[in-house]
Design a protein around this motif. Sequence first.
Motif, mmCIF file in Angstrom:
data_model
loop_
_atom_site.group_PDB
_atom_site.id
_atom_site.type_symbol
_atom_site.label_atom_id
_atom_site.label_comp_id
_atom_site.label_asym_id
_atom_site.label_seq_id
_atom_site.Cartn_x
_atom_site.Cartn_y
_atom_site.Cartn_z
ATOM 1 N N THR A 197 0.875 -1.171 -0.047
ATOM 2 C CA THR A 197 -0.013 -0.098 0.003
ATOM 3 C C THR A 197 0.939 1.288 -0.126
ATOM 4 N N ALA A 198 0.566 2.271 -0.793
ATOM 5 C CA ALA A 198 1.334 3.374 -0.822
ATOM 6 C C ALA A 198 0.261 4.704 -0.930
ATOM 7 N N PRO A 199 0.654 5.824 -0.715
ATOM 8 C CA PRO A 199 -0.142 7.098 -0.793
ATOM 9 C C PRO A 199 -0.376 7.207 -2.570
ATOM 10 N N THR A 200 -1.505 7.864 -2.657
ATOM 11 C CA THR A 200 -2.198 7.771 -4.253
ATOM 12 C C THR A 200 -0.852 8.290 -4.784
ATOM 13 N N SER A 201 -0.582 9.654 -4.750
ATOM 14 C CA SER A 201 0.593 10.467 -5.739
ATOM 15 C C SER A 201 1.597 9.862 -5.785
ATOM 16 N N PHE A 202 2.299 9.619 -4.658
ATOM 17 C CA PHE A 202 3.648 9.148 -4.562
ATOM 18 C C PHE A 202 3.631 7.659 -4.935
ATOM 19 N N ALA A 259 -8.363 29.303 -3.651
ATOM 20 C CA ALA A 259 -7.868 28.878 -4.979
ATOM 21 C C ALA A 259 -8.809 28.917 -6.095
ATOM 22 N N VAL A 260 -8.666 29.175 -7.391
ATOM 23 C CA VAL A 260 -9.380 29.204 -8.327
ATOM 24 C C VAL A 260 -9.849 28.018 -8.907
ATOM 25 N N LEU A 261 -9.146 26.762 -8.588
ATOM 26 C CA LEU A 261 -9.338 25.375 -8.907
ATOM 27 C C LEU A 261 -8.819 24.570 -7.767
ATOM 28 N N ARG A 262 -9.913 23.893 -7.291
ATOM 29 C CA ARG A 262 -9.628 22.826 -6.433
ATOM 30 C C ARG A 262 -9.846 21.189 -6.856
ATOM 31 N N CYS A 263 -8.924 20.357 -6.724
ATOM 32 C CA CYS A 263 -9.262 19.029 -7.342
ATOM 33 C C CYS A 263 -8.857 17.938 -6.380
ATOM 34 N N ASN A 264 -9.535 16.617 -6.383
ATOM 35 C CA ASN A 264 -9.258 15.885 -5.417
ATOM 36 C C ASN A 264 -8.114 14.916 -6.000
ATOM 37 N N ASP A 265 -7.519 15.365 -6.980
ATOM 38 C CA ASP A 265 -6.594 14.585 -7.751
ATOM 39 C C ASP A 265 -5.458 15.098 -8.011
ATOM 40 N N GLY A 266 -4.141 14.710 -7.762
ATOM 41 C CA GLY A 266 -2.766 15.480 -8.084
ATOM 42 C C GLY A 266 -2.795 15.448 -9.687
ATOM 43 N N TYR A 267 -2.972 14.481 -10.318
ATOM 44 C CA TYR A 267 -2.590 14.362 -11.790
ATOM 45 C C TYR A 267 -3.531 15.403 -12.588
ATOM 46 N N LEU A 278 -0.816 28.776 -10.363
ATOM 47 C CA LEU A 278 0.316 28.185 -9.520
ATOM 48 C C LEU A 278 0.252 26.997 -8.949
ATOM 49 N N LEU A 279 1.120 26.008 -8.793
ATOM 50 C CA LEU A 279 0.754 24.754 -8.336
ATOM 51 C C LEU A 279 1.587 24.411 -7.216
ATOM 52 N N LEU A 280 1.128 23.804 -6.135
ATOM 53 C CA LEU A 280 1.858 23.501 -5.023
ATOM 54 C C LEU A 280 1.756 21.906 -5.085
ATOM 55 N N GLN A 281 2.667 21.125 -5.642
ATOM 56 C CA GLN A 281 2.758 19.672 -5.414
ATOM 57 C C GLN A 281 4.030 18.857 -5.174
ATOM 58 N N PRO A 282 3.959 17.597 -4.729
ATOM 59 C CA PRO A 282 5.244 16.737 -4.461
ATOM 60 C C PRO A 282 5.854 16.792 -5.906
ATOM 61 N N GLU A 283 7.274 17.033 -5.660
ATOM 62 C CA GLU A 283 8.389 17.078 -6.877
ATOM 63 C C GLU A 283 8.124 15.960 -7.667
ATOM 64 N N VAL A 284 7.997 14.722 -7.008
ATOM 65 C CA VAL A 284 8.043 13.474 -7.940
ATOM 66 C C VAL A 284 6.777 13.368 -8.912
ATOM 67 N N LEU A 285 5.914 14.238 -8.448
ATOM 68 C CA LEU A 285 4.651 14.071 -9.305
ATOM 69 C C LEU A 285 4.829 14.902 -10.824
ATOM 70 N N VAL A 286 5.561 15.981 -10.561
ATOM 71 C CA VAL A 286 5.669 17.117 -11.628
ATOM 72 C C VAL A 286 7.244 16.840 -12.185
ATOM 73 N N ALA A 287 8.062 15.958 -11.725
ATOM 74 C CA ALA A 287 9.408 15.935 -12.274
ATOM 75 C C ALA A 287 9.662 15.820 -13.724
#
Length: 295
Positions: A97-102, A216-224, A236-245
């Motif tokens: 099991t792992a967190p969704t985005s990571f 926020a102008v846009l809220r979403c329940n999915d990092g992708y 502007l986006l604040l996200q885990p680096e691994v998701l947008v590398a």
Amino acid sequence: MDKLRSMETFIAVVESGSFTGAAARLEMSAVMVGKYVALLESQLGTRLLERNTRRQSLTDAGRVYFDEAKRVLEQVAIAESAVERLRVAPSGTLRVTAPTSFGGSAIAPLTATFLQRYPDVRVELDLTNRMVDLVEEGIDLAIRIGDIHNDDLVAKYLCPYRMVICAAPDYLARYGTPQNPADLVDHLCLSHSVWTARNEWRLPGVEGEVRWKRDAVLRCNDGYGLRMAARAGAGLLLQPEVLVAEDLESGRLVRVLEEYIPAPRPVHLLWRQDLRPLPKLTEFIAHILLRLGTI
């Protein structure tokens, strides 16, 4: 006394023809052989052997019990052999099991390369942000972000979970590049819908912490989904680096406010304590650590 040991002793007595012969075969005293046989007869409530000073023979119950006991011990040997084979080479089903985005960005691709290396393993990868109970849900390995407060599990530090603030070049061309968190008031920000006043990110500002824009102008329940919106110039986006590398490397997204990103959190591997973990688990852990452990 151990039931299987008593059955093994009884079978040895029958096959060797005497208590003395069974004792030599099992490397125990004849007195102990007698105790094991007496225990079986007591538990079953019947005699298994007729014996005198010159010979011994099986009773009707003894003959039935001898055949069934041999079958039981053969099945035990088969089961032990099957487990031993698991310990020799990785095989069987591994539940992770792992967190969704990571998990989707980092663990899923590494799982694919692991399966190519060990074709006898099957992996069930559960991507979820809820706190999974490894024991109750039969999970072999968990990847978790943040501090660990569970002494019942083995925890191994994996890597830092870094965040990044970024935007598409055309968005920055239209709105300018923010120089500090106070500039966020003049920008459009994208936010994950699970961020609340309790768990939202706070940026280290010049005069104390600054909350990532809650309006926020846009809220979403999915990092992708947020990533694709940012690539399209939504804000502007604040996200885990691994998701947008990949987007950062290609230039589709550009880092901003690099001096003000939140402090990275630790990523840990967690598994249940076992004196001899199976190779499918130990090899998967080694595979993950080799590729992510230096990030």
